[in-house]
Structure formats: structure tokens, C-alpha cells
Design a protein around this motif. Structure first.
Motif, mmCIF file in Angstrom:
data_model
loop_
_atom_site.group_PDB
_atom_site.id
_atom_site.type_symbol
_atom_site.label_atom_id
_atom_site.label_comp_id
_atom_site.label_asym_id
_atom_site.label_seq_id
_atom_site.Cartn_x
_atom_site.Cartn_y
_atom_site.Cartn_z
ATOM 1 N N ALA A 347 0.822 -1.275 0.095
ATOM 2 C CA ALA A 347 0.305 0.110 -0.019
ATOM 3 C C ALA A 347 0.837 1.312 -0.153
ATOM 4 N N GLY A 348 1.873 1.182 0.829
ATOM 5 C CA GLY A 348 2.796 2.455 0.623
ATOM 6 C C GLY A 348 3.493 2.494 -0.571
ATOM 7 N N ALA A 349 3.894 1.413 -1.476
ATOM 8 C CA ALA A 349 4.629 1.501 -2.586
ATOM 9 C C ALA A 349 3.518 2.144 -3.558
ATOM 10 N N ALA A 361 -4.906 12.357 -3.459
ATOM 11 C CA ALA A 361 -5.047 11.447 -2.450
ATOM 12 C C ALA A 361 -5.981 10.331 -2.722
ATOM 13 N N GLY A 362 -6.884 10.595 -3.725
ATOM 14 C CA GLY A 362 -7.683 9.170 -4.025
ATOM 15 C C GLY A 362 -7.049 8.112 -4.472
ATOM 16 N N ALA A 367 -4.791 1.088 -2.967
ATOM 17 C CA ALA A 367 -4.674 -0.284 -2.496
ATOM 18 C C ALA A 367 -5.601 -0.486 -1.127
ATOM 19 N N LEU A 368 -5.413 0.447 -0.252
ATOM 20 C CA LEU A 368 -6.305 0.445 1.094
ATOM 21 C C LEU A 368 -7.958 0.366 1.042
ATOM 22 N N ASP A 394 -1.036 -2.139 13.095
ATOM 23 C CA ASP A 394 -1.348 -1.883 11.730
ATOM 24 C C ASP A 394 -2.687 -1.297 11.537
ATOM 25 N N PRO A 395 -3.149 -0.068 10.840
ATOM 26 C CA PRO A 395 -4.342 0.393 10.904
ATOM 27 C C PRO A 395 -5.423 -0.500 10.450
#
Length: 614
Positions: A347-349, A361-362, A367-368, A394-395
Motif C-alpha cells: 500500500a505504501g508503494a 489522495a484518492g 490499495a487500502l 497496523d491500521p
């Protein structure tokens, strides 16, 4: 291919299910031996005692001693009265146990109570009372693999007897469950909590081995939606139930704790049931071993391909939702399992890629957002997620997501804060030891338990190391039927150096059958390459190939045994006399025919032609 979900069985199918249940329990067990005297035997003993007392009185009266006869007769009559009272109480207790056995039979799905043997001991409290110990013997056909199976039995007994019990022992091999009254346990009623916890951990250490090979699925396993994960200290199999109210799985653990091995085993189990598996491997090399595995359709190792696979899984879910809205039954939708390895890094990548593309931001939360939607709605249309992460904070473990997870596997030891985040309290589960594959697992609403997860060899490493034992094991686990073809990422045009254009291409891309027009070096073991010489019978030899072991080769296969013979058609496969490790292959090729003795565990390539002959 349609699949039946046991959770969606209609009420109208009750009669066929009953017939199926009867057929599963073909042989009625013998009548259990009654422990102690039956009520009828006690009444008969009381009558016999009364007759004996009267006979003594008559004999002494004839001898002129009626007073002495009364003196002897009164104790005998008292004994008879006591036997009758005991018979009445025994009859009432038997009625209680008969009702309990009927309730347990309904709970277990056996035809009737005669298939169970319920042994009640140490009755106390009141005229009829309740038993201190209950032993339940059940048939081998009963599925006792669920983590909360014993707890469900306890609930049934508690509801029937209105008395609290705990599991004393569950003998898996002997099919015997022992329940005890916790208030009358031997020894101190309030042992030291710290000492009790330490004794429990010691018992787990003694009971759990450090490695358990993944068992070969039986036909009953392949028809079940329960995916076995490991074994707890009592020997009970603990599994992930895709048919449960929450269908998704989360695997948590640090590097080296056994996530890769567990995910490999899960992919193998899913593929064995004939269901498709899609893999997003953000570490790129962790799950390459299942790239060649039948029914594992794609293992995406590049970030661009990973975005496409996750997006396509979301599209598949949306398409299935539309089918259900138009009248399709959920039971007609085949399960699709999507494995996302190291989700947080992935998700970070994805967010970094979106930022480099100048998107908002969308797009950064793609991934999230996709995973959250799949968690919330995927289970209703048989699209299931297997997520792996490294940290318990982790969130993804927030309450709204945690409720969508049917099983959580925490590999390795957890500190109090992490345990509280997972289970609600650090005291809810004993910590797992520093053993690869040792985990704390919670399935559904059942309490977490410490288990040793099954070990599954990496197919790629087993072939490279030519480990015969591992290759034999993989040969037994390999599906007999390939039900789903290989997929590749298909884009409208080649990726460009423009980040924004590449991002748009990934969102518009889809998955297509085959290996694509340009297989990369990472696809060496499954490359789609035409044979320079064509097929042995003049047909086009283009198609897709896979690596299998020689023990799986069958007459009619187009196989490449070595570079000297090239591609040949197998005509016959025979065992080698006095050699259980080799097979004799009779083949025919472009340059004649021949015979070759090959090790059963050697990996060879076979080709499946596009014309459907192979």
C-alpha cells in the motif's frame, strides 16, 4: 465452475441432507455397555430381596420363632426399599442423559442418539443431581476439526443440564470428549495465576512439536470450505473457515516467523480444491514457488502488475455483485482467493507511485480502498482475501476491519500491547514460543489458541535442491486436475516512461489467459514458447507448459525428458522392478522411439497444446 457453499443451503434441501447424513453413518455402532445396574435390574433385585425377607420370616415362624423372623425381615425389607429408591433415581438420571444425548446428536448432525455413548459420573447436588464428569464417545464421521468444536459441545451440555462445564480432555484419535465441572476440580480451587499460566505454557511446549508436515487432503477435506492451518496442543486441527460469517484471513508476523511457509500451504490447499488463486507478492521472491502450481493463476511480482491484480479482484467482486443482483445464487459463484503478501509495504508503494504520477489522495489510497471494499463485501460473493502484515498496530486491525476477518494468525511472540490490540486483552492467550510456525490463532468468536502451523515445502526450492522427500510430499499435494488456466496482465499498449500515463494504463488493464506476448526472465519455468520443430504429429506446438514430476506423467503427454530427446510423446509408463524410486518411460518422437528410466521425483516439463489435445 459452480461451487456449493454450505452456509447457503436452502431449507427445502433438508430431506436430501438427512439422507446424505444417513449414508455417511452407514454402520450403526454397537449398543454401549451399561455401567452399573439398570433401573429394571435394581427393581428386580428389590423384589427378590422382599421375597427373601418374607421367606426368612415364614421359615422362622414355622420353627416357632416369629419374633426372630421379624427381626431378620425388617433389615432385608429396608434394603429392598433402598434398591427401589435407587432404581427410581437411576431411571431419572438415565432420562436426563437420554435427552442430553439427543441434543448432542442434533448438534453433531448424527442420525440419532444411539450413535453416541454418553458416560455420566460422580453425580452430586440434589435428588437427581448433575454429573461431575461427562465422557462423550462420538463416531469417526463427525468433523471435529474446527477450533471452537469442543466449546460448542460445552454450550449444548450447559443449555441442557443448566450447569457449567469445561473441556477436560479431547482425545482426537479416540473420538472421545471429556467435560468436567470446574468448581469441583481436584486440588486447590484458586491456584496461583502465574503458576497456572506457566504450567499451561509448559504443557503447550511439551505437546506441540516444532514441525508438522502438511497432511495430504482427503476427499472429505477437498469438499470442505475449512482450510487447515495447524494443530493445537490437544491434537485438534485448527482451520480457516471460508463459509463462516467473516470469510477473510489475516496473517501477522515478523520476518522469519513463518509467514511465507504458511501462505504457500494456504495456496496449495486452495488450489487442491480446484479454486483459483491470485497472488500479490510485494517481496517479489517470497511466493515464486507457487508460480508453477496448478490453479494458481498469477503471481504478480512487479508493482505495476500487483496494482492490476488487486484492481481486477475488486472488479471481479463488483461483477459478481451485479450477477447476484440479477438473480444469480451465491452458491453458483466459485470461490476466488486473493493473497496479498506484505500488504502495508504494498500500500505504501502504491501511494508513492501515485504521488510520483502527480495524482491526488484518492489514487494514493487505491490499495487500502480496494482491500477495504473487498473485506466488507467480498465474502458475500465468494471473493476472499488473505492478507499478511508485520505489525500488530497496523491500521488494518482497526475495529471496523477486524470484524470482517474470519481468522487471525499471529506468528511468533506478542508483547502485551500487541496482544491487547489483537485479542482485546493480553491475558486472553498464552504467547507463542520462538519457533518458526508457532502461532496464536483466533477463528471467529472462539478464544485464541496456540498452534503449530503446518509446514509446506517451497516447490521452487525443492526442485532446485532435488530434495526427494519434499518432492514426494509436493507430488501428493499437487492437484490432480487443472481447472483454471494461467493469467497474464494485458494492457492496451506497452508501459511508458510517463508516470501518469503508466498509472492510467494499469487501471485500465485486465487479466487474460496465457502468458502474454513477452514472458520475462522471472517466468522461465512457465514461458510460452513454440517448439522449433513443431509437434510430433505435425500440429502446432504452441501453448502453455508446466513443470511436473515424472510420477505424474501419463501416456499421451507431450514431455521434454532431456535435451537429447527433445519433445516426445509418452506411450507407456511402467514401474521399474525392485526399484520403487524410478519409472520406465516409453516414448515416441520425431527421430524414432525409445525407452528411458527416470527418477519418480525428477521435474520435467509437459506442454498443453492450444488445440486442446493435451
Amino acid at each position: 465452475m459452480a461451487r456449493h457453499d454450505p452456509a447457503d443451503t436452502a431449507a427445502g434441501e433438508a430431506a436430501p441432507e438427512s439422507a446424505a447424513t444417513e449414508s455417511r453413518f452407514a454402520a450403526r455402532p454397537p449398543e454401549p455397555t451399561m455401567k452399573g445396574f439398570t433401573p429394571a435390574a435394581l427393581v428386580a433385585s428389590a423384589v427378590a430381596t422382599v421375597v427373601l425377607g418374607l421367606a426368612l420370616w415364614v421359615i422362622l415362624a414355622v420353627l416357632g420363632e416369629p419374633g426372630l423372623g421379624v427381626l431378620f425381615m425388617l433389615p432385608v425389607l429396608g434394603c429392598a426399599a433402598w434398591l427401589y429408591v435407587v432404581s427410581v433415581r437411576r431411571r431419572k438420571r438415565d432420562a436426563v442423559i437420554d435427552e442430553l444425548a439427543t441434543a448432542l446428536a442434533d448438534h453433531l448432525g448424527v442420525p440419532d442418539a444411539s450413535y453416541l455413548e454418553v458416560d455420566a459420573r460422580q453425580w452430586q447436588d440434589g435428588w437427581v443431581g448433575v454429573p461431575h464428569v461427562l465422557n462423550v464417545q462420538y463416531p469417526t464421521e463427525v468433523d471435529d476439526t474446527a477450533a471452537d468444536w469442543a466449546a460448542g459441545m460445552v454450550e449444548v451440555v450447559h443449555g441442557q443440564l443448566e450447569h457449567q462445564y469445561v473441556v477436560g480432555r479431547h482425545n482426537i484419535r479416540g473420538r472421545r470428549l471429556t467435560l468436567r465441572d470446574p468448581t469441583r476440580a481436584s486440588g486447590s480451587l484458586a491456584p496461583d495465576p502465574a503458576g497456572r499460566a506457566e504450567r499451561a505454557r509448559d504443557a503447550v511446549r511439551r505437546a506441540l512439536p516444532e514441525k508438522i508436515d502438511r497432511p495430504v487432503p482427503t476427499q472429505a477435506d477437498l469438499a470442505s470450505w475449512l482450510i487447515p492451518l495447524g494443530v493445537d496442543a490437544t491434537g485438534t486441527r485448527v482451520g480457516w473457515n471460508l463459509a463462516g460469517p467473516q470469510g477473510h484471513l489475516l496473517v501477522l508476523g515478523r520476518s522469519g516467523s513463518g509467514k511465507r511457509v504458511l501462505l504457500t500451504g494456504i495456496a496449495v490447499e486452495i488450489a487442491a480444491r480446484g479454486w483459483p488463486v491470485w497472488v500479490v507478492d510485494h517481496r517479489r521472491v517470497d511466493l515464486l514457488g507457487v508460480r508453477d502450481w496448478p490453479n494458481v493463476q498469477i503471481v504478480a511480482s512487479t508493482l505495476d502488475d500487483q496494482i492490476v491484480v488487486l484492481n481486477q479482484a475488486w472488479r471481479e467482486m463488483e461483477g459478481r455483485v451485479a450477477l447476484v443482483e440479477n438473480g444469480t445464487s451465491r452458491s453458483e459463484l466459485e470461490p476466488l482467493v486473493v493473497v496479498v503478501h506484505h500488504f502495508r509495504e504494498f500500500a505504501g508503494a502504491v501511494a508513492d507511485s501515485a504521488h510520483r504520477s502527480g495524482l491526488g489522495a484518492g489514487s494514493a489510497s487505491l490499495a487500502l480502498d480496494r482491500v477495504t471494499d473487498l473485506l466488507r463485501h467480498g465474502r458475500q460473493v465468494n471473493v476472499f482475501l488473505v492478507l499478511s502484515i508485520q505489525r500488530a498496530d497496523d491500521p488494518l486491525l482497526r475495529e471496523e476491519n477486524r470484524d470482517d476477518l474470519g481468522a487471525v494468525v499471529a506468528l511468533g511472540r506478542l508483547d502485551g500491547k500487541a496482544a491487547s490490540a489483537l485479542w482485546g486483552s493480553a491475558a486472553n492467550a498464552d504467547p507463542a514460543e520462538h519457533v518458526p510456525g508457532r502461532a496464536t490463532i483466533q477463528t471467529g468468536d472462539a478464544p485464541p489458541v496456540v498452534v503449530q502451523c503446518y509446514w509446506t515445502p517451497d516447490p521452487r526450492e525443492a526442485r532446485r535442491g532435488n530434495d526427494e522427500q519434499e518432492l514426494y510430499m509436493l507430488d501428493a499435494l499437487r492437484p490432480n486436475l487443472v481447472t483454471h488456466p494461467v493469467l497474464h496482465v494485458r494492457r492496451s499498449r506497452a508501459l511508458t516512461d510517463n508516470p501518469e500515463a503508466a498509472w492510467r494504463l494499469n487501471l485500465d488493464a485486465d487479466l487474460a489467459e496465457g502468458y502474454g506476448p513477452a514472458a520475462s526472465l522471472a517466468d522461465w519455468s512457465r514461458a510460452r514458447t513454440p517448439s522449433p520443430s513443431g509437434g510430433t504429429d505435425g500440429t502446432d506446438a504452441t501453448g502453455w507448459s508446466e513443470m511436473i514430476m515424472v510420477s505424474q506423467v501419463q501416456p499421451g503427454n507431450l514431455v521434454r525428458l532431456d535435451d537429447d530427446t527433445g519433445w516426445v510423446v509418452v506411450e507407456q509408463v511402467d514401474p521399474v522392478e525392485n526399484d520403487g524410486t524410478s519409472l520406465r518411460i516409453h516414448w515416441r518422437g520425431n527421430h524414432g522411439a525409445g525407452t528411458q528410466v527416470v527418477s519418480r521425483t525428477r521435474a520435467v516439463r509437459i506442454r498443453h497444446l492450444n488445440d486442446g489435445i493435451y
